[in-house]
Design a protein around this motif. Structure first.
Motif, PDB file in Angstrom:
ATOM      1  N   GLY A  60      53.776  21.707 -12.576  1.00  0.00           N
ATOM      2  CA  GLY A  60      52.319  21.419 -13.226  1.00  0.00           C
ATOM      3  C   GLY A  60      51.391  21.216 -11.924  1.00  0.00           C
ATOM      4  O   GLY A  60      50.398  20.495 -12.184  1.00  0.00           O
ATOM      5  N   ASP A  61      51.675  22.035 -11.219  1.00  0.00           N
ATOM      6  CA  ASP A  61      50.520  21.917  -9.846  1.00  0.00           C
ATOM      7  C   ASP A  61      49.485  22.409  -9.890  1.00  0.00           C
ATOM      8  O   ASP A  61      48.760  22.608  -8.810  1.00  0.00           O
ATOM      9  CB  ASP A  61      51.449  22.274  -8.493  1.00  0.00           C
ATOM     10  CG  ASP A  61      51.977  23.392  -8.669  1.00  0.00           C
ATOM     11  OD1 ASP A  61      51.753  24.293  -9.486  1.00  0.00           O
ATOM     12  OD2 ASP A  61      52.448  23.966  -7.528  1.00  0.00           O
ATOM     13  N   SER A  62      49.005  23.054 -10.994  1.00  0.00           N
ATOM     14  CA  SER A  62      47.629  23.547 -10.953  1.00  0.00           C
ATOM     15  C   SER A  62      46.878  22.852 -12.183  1.00  0.00           C
ATOM     16  O   SER A  62      47.493  22.483 -13.160  1.00  0.00           O
ATOM     17  CB  SER A  62      47.862  25.153 -10.984  1.00  0.00           C
ATOM     18  OG  SER A  62      48.615  25.447 -12.496  1.00  0.00           O
ATOM     19  N   ASP A  63      45.726  23.152 -12.339  1.00  0.00           N
ATOM     20  CA  ASP A  63      44.577  22.974 -13.161  1.00  0.00           C
ATOM     21  C   ASP A  63      45.058  23.416 -14.519  1.00  0.00           C
ATOM     22  O   ASP A  63      44.607  23.144 -15.663  1.00  0.00           O
ATOM     23  CB  ASP A  63      43.229  22.844 -12.965  1.00  0.00           C
ATOM     24  CG  ASP A  63      42.992  21.923 -11.744  1.00  0.00           C
ATOM     25  OD1 ASP A  63      43.776  21.017 -11.628  1.00  0.00           O
ATOM     26  OD2 ASP A  63      41.916  22.167 -11.022  1.00  0.00           O
ATOM     27  N   GLU A  64      45.559  24.684 -14.575  1.00  0.00           N
ATOM     28  CA  GLU A  64      45.783  25.444 -15.960  1.00  0.00           C
ATOM     29  C   GLU A  64      47.208  25.925 -16.044  1.00  0.00           C
ATOM     30  O   GLU A  64      47.844  26.241 -14.884  1.00  0.00           O
ATOM     31  CB  GLU A  64      44.978  26.876 -15.442  1.00  0.00           C
ATOM     32  CG  GLU A  64      43.466  27.105 -15.654  1.00  0.00           C
ATOM     33  CD  GLU A  64      42.873  26.217 -16.794  1.00  0.00           C
ATOM     34  OE1 GLU A  64      43.436  26.643 -18.066  1.00  0.00           O
ATOM     35  OE2 GLU A  64      41.778  25.315 -16.769  1.00  0.00           O
TER      36      GLU A  64
END
Length: 91
Positions: free
Chosen positions: A36-40
């Protein structure tokens, strides 16, 4: 063929509910594991992942909350595990 694994945590037990957390693991070696290393999220819903070719392997069992623990936030209860096989010879 190599396996890619996608774990989606949904807002409810319905496969078409919003993704609220995710983890991806790439057995092809093309990318490093991500958590989950992105905002989306990679997909808006679990159904969107199915429509993109991911295979659903497992859904969380539904357990009733103990009285007084309905709003416990210690874990994400609606986990869905997906996989897809990728032909690494095709690049």
């Amino acid at each position: 063929m190599r396996q890619q694994v996608l774990v989606l945590y949904l807002g409810t037990s319905a496969l078409d509910s919003d993704v609220i957390g995710w983890t991806r693991y790439d057995g092809t070696g093309r990318s490093r594991p991500t958590t989950g290393d992105s905002d989306e999220p990679p997909y808006a819903t679990g159904l969107a992942a199915l429509l993109d070719g991911w295979r659903l392997l497992q859904m969380s069992q539904l357990h009733p909350h103990t009285t007084g623990e309905e709003y416990d936030t210690s874990y994400l209860p609606y986990e869905f595990l997906f996989e897809r096989l990728v032909d690494v010879a095709q690049g």
